[in-house]
Design a protein around this motif. Structure first.
Motif, mmCIF file in Angstrom:
data_model
loop_
_atom_site.group_PDB
_atom_site.id
_atom_site.type_symbol
_atom_site.label_atom_id
_atom_site.label_comp_id
_atom_site.label_asym_id
_atom_site.label_seq_id
_atom_site.Cartn_x
_atom_site.Cartn_y
_atom_site.Cartn_z
ATOM 1 N N UNK B 23 1.079 -1.216 0.173
ATOM 2 C CA UNK B 23 0.022 -0.034 -0.034
ATOM 3 C C UNK B 23 0.795 1.383 -0.246
ATOM 4 N N UNK B 24 1.812 1.208 0.793
ATOM 5 C CA UNK B 24 2.633 2.308 0.685
ATOM 6 C C UNK B 24 3.636 2.697 -0.454
ATOM 7 N N UNK B 25 4.032 1.352 -1.178
ATOM 8 C CA UNK B 25 4.783 1.418 -2.371
ATOM 9 C C UNK B 25 3.751 2.128 -3.431
ATOM 10 N N UNK B 26 2.433 1.537 -3.475
ATOM 11 C CA UNK B 26 1.521 2.194 -4.521
ATOM 12 C C UNK B 26 1.207 3.425 -3.991
ATOM 13 N N UNK B 27 1.045 4.066 -2.924
ATOM 14 C CA UNK B 27 0.852 5.450 -2.490
ATOM 15 C C UNK B 27 2.243 6.135 -2.993
ATOM 16 N N UNK B 28 3.114 5.874 -2.797
ATOM 17 C CA UNK B 28 4.607 6.667 -3.402
ATOM 18 C C UNK B 28 4.546 6.776 -4.824
ATOM 19 N N UNK B 78 1.966 -7.203 -8.533
ATOM 20 C CA UNK B 78 0.763 -7.975 -8.235
ATOM 21 C C UNK B 78 0.161 -7.139 -6.738
ATOM 22 N N UNK B 79 1.038 -7.090 -6.038
ATOM 23 C CA UNK B 79 0.567 -6.721 -4.605
ATOM 24 C C UNK B 79 0.230 -5.471 -4.650
ATOM 25 N N UNK B 80 0.994 -4.401 -5.371
ATOM 26 C CA UNK B 80 0.349 -3.028 -5.485
ATOM 27 C C UNK B 80 -0.971 -2.879 -5.972
ATOM 28 N N UNK B 176 -12.244 8.016 3.185
ATOM 29 C CA UNK B 176 -12.915 7.189 2.604
ATOM 30 C C UNK B 176 -12.298 6.008 1.695
ATOM 31 N N UNK B 177 -11.133 6.525 1.016
ATOM 32 C CA UNK B 177 -10.565 5.574 0.150
ATOM 33 C C UNK B 177 -9.471 4.651 0.905
ATOM 34 N N UNK B 178 -9.019 5.536 2.078
ATOM 35 C CA UNK B 178 -8.232 4.484 3.105
ATOM 36 C C UNK B 178 -9.083 3.334 3.343
ATOM 37 N N UNK B 179 -10.278 3.666 3.880
ATOM 38 C CA UNK B 179 -11.140 2.577 4.357
ATOM 39 C C UNK B 179 -11.167 1.520 3.206
ATOM 40 N N UNK B 180 -11.520 1.844 2.113
ATOM 41 C CA UNK B 180 -11.522 0.839 0.814
ATOM 42 C C UNK B 180 -10.143 0.102 0.860
ATOM 43 N N UNK B 181 -9.084 0.763 0.871
ATOM 44 C CA UNK B 181 -7.751 0.049 0.652
ATOM 45 C C UNK B 181 -7.514 -0.899 1.893
ATOM 46 N N UNK B 182 -7.911 -0.458 3.326
ATOM 47 C CA UNK B 182 -7.789 -1.315 4.266
ATOM 48 C C UNK B 182 -8.500 -2.621 4.138
#
Lengths: 243, 243
Positions: B23-28, B78-80, B176-182
């Motif tokens: 999640x951190x990698x995709x965010x960066x 794949x993980x991202x 809201x999107x962090x909720x979806x991501x979690x």
């Protein structure tokens, strides 16, 4: 200190080299922004990562050239700002609408930038020439881009037609804005090519373009543009398209 | 090998850490693209260069985290890809319309990302914690951004009002999107925080939030979101705005 005997000459010549480098720095900064922006079109996350990596390479080129300008005592931002408008206009007028148009734009503009700077290479001091060759030699884009474009065009005839049209628009806008940029750079930039006819150019073009005086700036830029157009056709053919 | 005794535990726990890092990698990667794209709004060429430099720092963070994931045997792309949609939705719904909105967006989202990961820090093995602190500690943006925003807001009252509104929209979409991501990360990610009540949490929250079972994932994420909202208010006040 960084200039050889051939290049150290007059202040005007030195300024012309500064202008050439500032144009390159501003172009790389733009290329960075465009490549990073266009990665939103990428169909897969691995394409996004690939394109982002290319953008960062362009940023490193910017840093290399900006670093050299600073060494030469030039205010980099002020020097680049001369070229901001034509580069911005080029990008505004050639906004890709999808992944293929963005790949095509990168392919066409990288090619033209290479052609433009290679035309100057023989007239530059070794240190500047080396810098430019280092920056232009590292695009690395090409294999990735040509690969993807060729596959897509082979797969879809209409896409080929659309991209051929897009290629013509790109080359037209690029030449038109390069012309403005060369004007803004002042006569100095084109005068760097003046040696052409004394040094190298006994034969070749001099007979053919008998109308214009061979070392008039307008004639010089026309010669470069003609070469760029020809190289562009060659690049389009490499994709299986007509220019 | 990189995990300490505290973290090496079960496969689920290991996967949860992988998810957090992905999640951190995709965010960066997203932050890189957004910052580079938004530099088109920059009012001066030196702001453009500054912002482009920040974008490249975000790319280096991406590379650091992606490198760690690879070391952990994870297929990074794949993980991202699990987190691509919520991050994209966040960005699509919060497209800045000018330079100040883009600065504000960077300020608000950097702050929230920091809050989110810091909530996990105490529950991670030292090596992962160190990586995350390294990545989050290097934003460097802040001084530059706070500086420019404060000056502009002090100068123009209406801009302050508009940006306060914009800040509220940003925080709402981000949560809201962090909720979806979690959710997409599965229950594992939130379970990383489960230790909270056994290890550290004899006192504090446990009395106050007597309604929900203290280690139910929904309650955990609510606690984090409440903390993020509070920190957001503090950041808005730092600009002289109300949240």
């Amino acid at each position: 200190m960084t200039e050889s005997a051939a290049g150290a000459g007059t202040g005007t010549r030195r300024q012309a080299v500064d202008q050439l480098l500032a144009f390159l720095a501003c172009g790389e900064l733009n290329a960075f922004e465009r490549t990073a922006t266009d990665s939103r079109f990428a169909p897969t996350i691995s394409d996004r990562v690939e394109l982002a990596g290319h953008a960062v390479t362009e940023w490193r080129h910017y840093e290399l050239v900006a670093g050299r300008l600073t060494e030469r005592g030039v205010d980099v931002n002020a020097a680049m700002s001369v070229y901001e408008a034509p580069l911005q206009t080029f990008h505004d007028r050639t906004r890709p609408r999808d992944w293929y148009e963005s790949l095509m734009k990168a392919y066409v503009s990288d090619g033209m930038v290479n052609d433009f700077y290679r035309a100057f290479a023989a007239h530059l001091d070794p240190s500047t020439r080396e810098l430019i060759e280092r920056v232009l030699g590292q695009t690395g884009h090409s294999a990735f881009i040509v690969d993807r474009l060729r596959l897509a065009i082979a797969d879809d005839n209409r896409l080929g037609g659309r991209l051929a049209l897009w290629g013509r628009r790109l080359v037209g806008e690029a030449l038109s804005q390069a012309g403005h940029a060369a004007e803004r750079g002042g006569p100095g930039m084109m005068e760097l090519l003046g040696d052409d006819n004394q040094q190298a150019g006994a034969g070749e073009e001099s007979g053919a373009s008998s109308g214009a005086a061979p070392d008039e700036p307008g004639a010089r830029i026309s010669r470069i543009f003609a070469m760029m157009t020809e190289e562009h056709s060659r690049r389009m053919m490499a994709l299986g398209l007509s220019a």
